[in-house]
Design a protein around this motif. Structure first.
Motif, PDB file in Angstrom:
ATOM      1  N   THR A 113       0.826  -1.204   0.000  1.00 57.47           N
ATOM      2  CA  THR A 113       0.000   0.000   0.000  1.00 57.47           C
ATOM      3  C   THR A 113       0.862   1.255   0.000  1.00 57.47           C
ATOM      4  O   THR A 113       2.080   1.200   0.130  1.00 57.47           O
ATOM      5  CB  THR A 113      -0.910   0.034   1.240  1.00 57.47           C
ATOM      6  OG1 THR A 113      -0.103   0.254   2.415  1.00 57.47           O
ATOM      7  CG2 THR A 113      -1.656  -1.282   1.401  1.00 57.47           C
ATOM      8  N   LYS A 114       0.203   2.389  -0.134  1.00 57.13           N
ATOM      9  CA  LYS A 114       0.892   3.679  -0.129  1.00 57.13           C
ATOM     10  C   LYS A 114       1.580   3.937   1.210  1.00 57.13           C
ATOM     11  O   LYS A 114       2.549   4.686   1.285  1.00 57.13           O
ATOM     12  CB  LYS A 114      -0.136   4.788  -0.415  1.00 57.13           C
ATOM     13  CG  LYS A 114       0.423   6.121  -0.874  1.00 57.13           C
ATOM     14  CD  LYS A 114      -0.703   7.087  -1.172  1.00 57.13           C
ATOM     15  CE  LYS A 114      -0.196   8.418  -1.719  1.00 57.13           C
ATOM     16  NZ  LYS A 114       0.278   8.304  -3.098  1.00 57.13           N
ATOM     17  N   ARG A 115       1.100   3.294   2.269  1.00 53.12           N
ATOM     18  CA  ARG A 115       1.706   3.417   3.587  1.00 53.12           C
ATOM     19  C   ARG A 115       2.942   2.524   3.722  1.00 53.12           C
ATOM     20  O   ARG A 115       3.727   2.660   4.651  1.00 53.12           O
ATOM     21  CB  ARG A 115       0.674   3.048   4.659  1.00 53.12           C
ATOM     22  CG  ARG A 115       1.160   3.230   6.100  1.00 53.12           C
ATOM     23  CD  ARG A 115       0.176   2.666   7.117  1.00 53.12           C
ATOM     24  NE  ARG A 115      -1.052   3.432   7.172  1.00 53.12           N
ATOM     25  CZ  ARG A 115      -2.243   2.961   6.854  1.00 53.12           C
ATOM     26  NH1 ARG A 115      -2.373   1.717   6.415  1.00 53.12           N
ATOM     27  NH2 ARG A 115      -3.319   3.710   6.950  1.00 53.12           N
ATOM     28  N   GLU A 152      -5.562   5.009  -4.328  1.00 47.32           N
ATOM     29  CA  GLU A 152      -4.616   5.614  -3.383  1.00 47.32           C
ATOM     30  C   GLU A 152      -3.997   6.876  -3.979  1.00 47.32           C
ATOM     31  O   GLU A 152      -3.810   7.873  -3.276  1.00 47.32           O
ATOM     32  CB  GLU A 152      -3.524   4.606  -3.016  1.00 47.32           C
ATOM     33  CG  GLU A 152      -3.998   3.496  -2.095  1.00 47.32           C
ATOM     34  CD  GLU A 152      -2.860   2.622  -1.596  1.00 47.32           C
ATOM     35  OE1 GLU A 152      -2.948   2.114  -0.467  1.00 47.32           O
ATOM     36  OE2 GLU A 152      -1.869   2.448  -2.349  1.00 47.32           O
ATOM     37  N   LEU A 155      -6.954   9.628  -4.220  1.00 46.17           N
ATOM     38  CA  LEU A 155      -7.363  10.144  -2.909  1.00 46.17           C
ATOM     39  C   LEU A 155      -6.177  10.603  -2.064  1.00 46.17           C
ATOM     40  O   LEU A 155      -6.364  11.196  -1.003  1.00 46.17           O
ATOM     41  CB  LEU A 155      -8.137   9.067  -2.150  1.00 46.17           C
ATOM     42  CG  LEU A 155      -9.415   8.563  -2.821  1.00 46.17           C
ATOM     43  CD1 LEU A 155     -10.017   7.402  -2.037  1.00 46.17           C
ATOM     44  CD2 LEU A 155     -10.430   9.696  -2.969  1.00 46.17           C
ATOM     45  N   ASP A 156      -4.962  10.310  -2.544  1.00 48.10           N
ATOM     46  CA  ASP A 156      -3.732  10.640  -1.812  1.00 48.10           C
ATOM     47  C   ASP A 156      -3.796  10.108  -0.384  1.00 48.10           C
ATOM     48  O   ASP A 156      -3.478  10.798   0.581  1.00 48.10           O
ATOM     49  CB  ASP A 156      -3.490  12.153  -1.807  1.00 48.10           C
ATOM     50  CG  ASP A 156      -2.061  12.499  -1.376  1.00 48.10           C
ATOM     51  OD1 ASP A 156      -1.162  11.646  -1.538  1.00 48.10           O
ATOM     52  OD2 ASP A 156      -1.841  13.620  -0.872  1.00 48.10           O
ATOM     53  N   SER A 157      -4.225   8.854  -0.267  1.00 44.44           N
ATOM     54  CA  SER A 157      -4.391   8.235   1.045  1.00 44.44           C
ATOM     55  C   SER A 157      -4.282   6.727   0.890  1.00 44.44           C
ATOM     56  O   SER A 157      -4.875   6.153  -0.034  1.00 44.44           O
ATOM     57  CB  SER A 157      -5.757   8.603   1.639  1.00 44.44           C
ATOM     58  OG  SER A 157      -6.028   7.868   2.801  1.00 44.44           O
ATOM     59  N   PRO A 160      -7.229   1.896   4.074  1.00 45.79           N
ATOM     60  CA  PRO A 160      -7.177   1.712   5.533  1.00 45.79           C
ATOM     61  C   PRO A 160      -7.307   0.248   5.954  1.00 45.79           C
ATOM     62  O   PRO A 160      -8.251  -0.151   6.635  1.00 45.79           O
ATOM     63  CB  PRO A 160      -8.352   2.557   6.031  1.00 45.79           C
ATOM     64  CG  PRO A 160      -9.311   2.553   4.893  1.00 45.79           C
ATOM     65  CD  PRO A 160      -8.492   2.532   3.642  1.00 45.79           C
ATOM     66  N   TRP A 224     -12.698   3.492   2.230  1.00 43.29           N
ATOM     67  CA  TRP A 224     -12.460   4.857   2.702  1.00 43.29           C
ATOM     68  C   TRP A 224     -13.791   5.499   3.107  1.00 43.29           C
ATOM     69  O   TRP A 224     -13.916   6.013   4.221  1.00 43.29           O
ATOM     70  CB  TRP A 224     -11.841   5.699   1.585  1.00 43.29           C
ATOM     71  CG  TRP A 224     -10.407   5.494   1.295  1.00 43.29           C
ATOM     72  CD1 TRP A 224      -9.338   6.138   1.891  1.00 43.29           C
ATOM     73  CD2 TRP A 224      -9.841   4.600   0.322  1.00 43.29           C
ATOM     74  NE1 TRP A 224      -8.162   5.692   1.334  1.00 43.29           N
ATOM     75  CE2 TRP A 224      -8.429   4.757   0.386  1.00 43.29           C
ATOM     76  CE3 TRP A 224     -10.368   3.692  -0.584  1.00 43.29           C
ATOM     77  CZ2 TRP A 224      -7.563   4.039  -0.444  1.00 43.29           C
ATOM     78  CZ3 TRP A 224      -9.519   2.980  -1.396  1.00 43.29           C
ATOM     79  CH2 TRP A 224      -8.133   3.144  -1.321  1.00 43.29           C
TER      80      TRP A 224
END
Length: 283
Positions: A113-115, A152, A155-157, A160, A224
């Motif tokens: 993921t982006k995280r 991602e 939404l720049d997120s 979750p 989200w």
């Protein structure tokens, strides 16, 4: 509610949950509002005959269970909507086929993921359906990965989720719905791949592939909008419907659509835009 249906293997069946908001609150009476979520402490005991698969949302198998006659699911202590809890089990070990390879044979068992979190990703499809339509599962897994990345970025997120994201193609449990999101678990009706109940288009055709992709995007959006961020039903559904169209355009390389609330358009302009939309172009 909880659905029971027979499998093609003689004497075997599957059990799956499918909750909408109101019905989930009837099954699990709790405070469940967009501003107040329940932290779950729920345990579900399953008969030992329920052997495969054990597909869960927001839950894990409870290793502390000592009974030889049952297996337990312990729901994670997570503040999520009641309807986001789900599980699927069957009495036959061969009832469902699990796929971790994409359409090109690439191993897609992990999604970063982006995280930077690695999510385990698996597609499950009934073995009888997979035997007739082997391309569905790998196509769905490939689209799941690219759809998460596109959302991602848009939404720049990061999505979750912390540990896994499963996609299940199975019997349509509710006639009016072709897909349903849960926390880390998405259901899609396998009949969509064959053109629906009326089979108006060939199985796996471009139109069907777009429909499958749109459903995957829509249900991912709810992770989200609706699960992580509590929203009224009409708001979250409306936003997810807009996002599924925008992301599908991105994945298919179409020009992005413009969403405006400007002045009313004259009849000729409105007719031109309707025609362009019917051809799959931006409007």
């Amino acid at each position: 509610g909880m659905y029971y249906y027979m499998l093609e293997a003689a004497g075997h069946y599957a059990v799956a949950t499918h909750f909408e908001v109101t019905h989930a609150r009837r099954a699990f009476p709790c405070i469940d509002d967009v501003e107040v979520r329940t932290r779950w402490a729920l345990k579900v005991d399953l008969d030992q005959s329920m052997v495969s698969p054990l597909v869960l949302s927001c839950a894990s198998e409870d290793d502390s269970s000592t009974s030889q006659q049952s297996r337990s699911l312990a729901v994670l202590n997570t503040p999520i909507p009641a309807y986001a809890f789900a599980f699927l089990v069957a009495t036959s070990a061969s009832a469902f086929t699990s796929i971790i390879d994409g359409s090109d044979g690439t191993d897609l068992s992990q999604l970063t993921t982006k995280r930077g979190t690695n999510l385990a990703t698996t597609v499950y499809v009934s073995s009888s359906f997979h035997a007739k339509h082997p391309a569905l599962a790998s196509f769905g897994l490939s689209r799941l990965h690219v759809s998460v990345a596109a959302l991602e970025d848009l939404l720049d997120s990061p999505i979750p989720l912390e540990d896994k994201l499963d996609l299940v193609f199975m019997n349509r449990m509710t006639p009016a719905l072709a897909g349903m999101e849960h926390h880390g678990l998405i259901y899609i009706a396998d009949s969509v791949w064959t053109g629906g109940p009326m089979a108006r288009v060939p199985a796996g055709s471009p139109k069907v592939r777009d429909e499958i992709t749109s459903l995957i995007i829509h249900e991912l959006c709810h992770h989200w909008l609706g699960n992580a961020i509590g929203m009224p039903f009409a708001y979250k559904e409306g936003l997810c419907q807009v996002l599924e169209v925008c992301v599908l355009d991105i994945l298919e390389g179409r020009p992005p659509r413009k969403l405006t609330n400007g002045p009313a358009k004259d009849a000729a302009q409105a007719k031109d835009e309707t025609a362009a939309q019917a051809k799959g172009c931006s409007h």
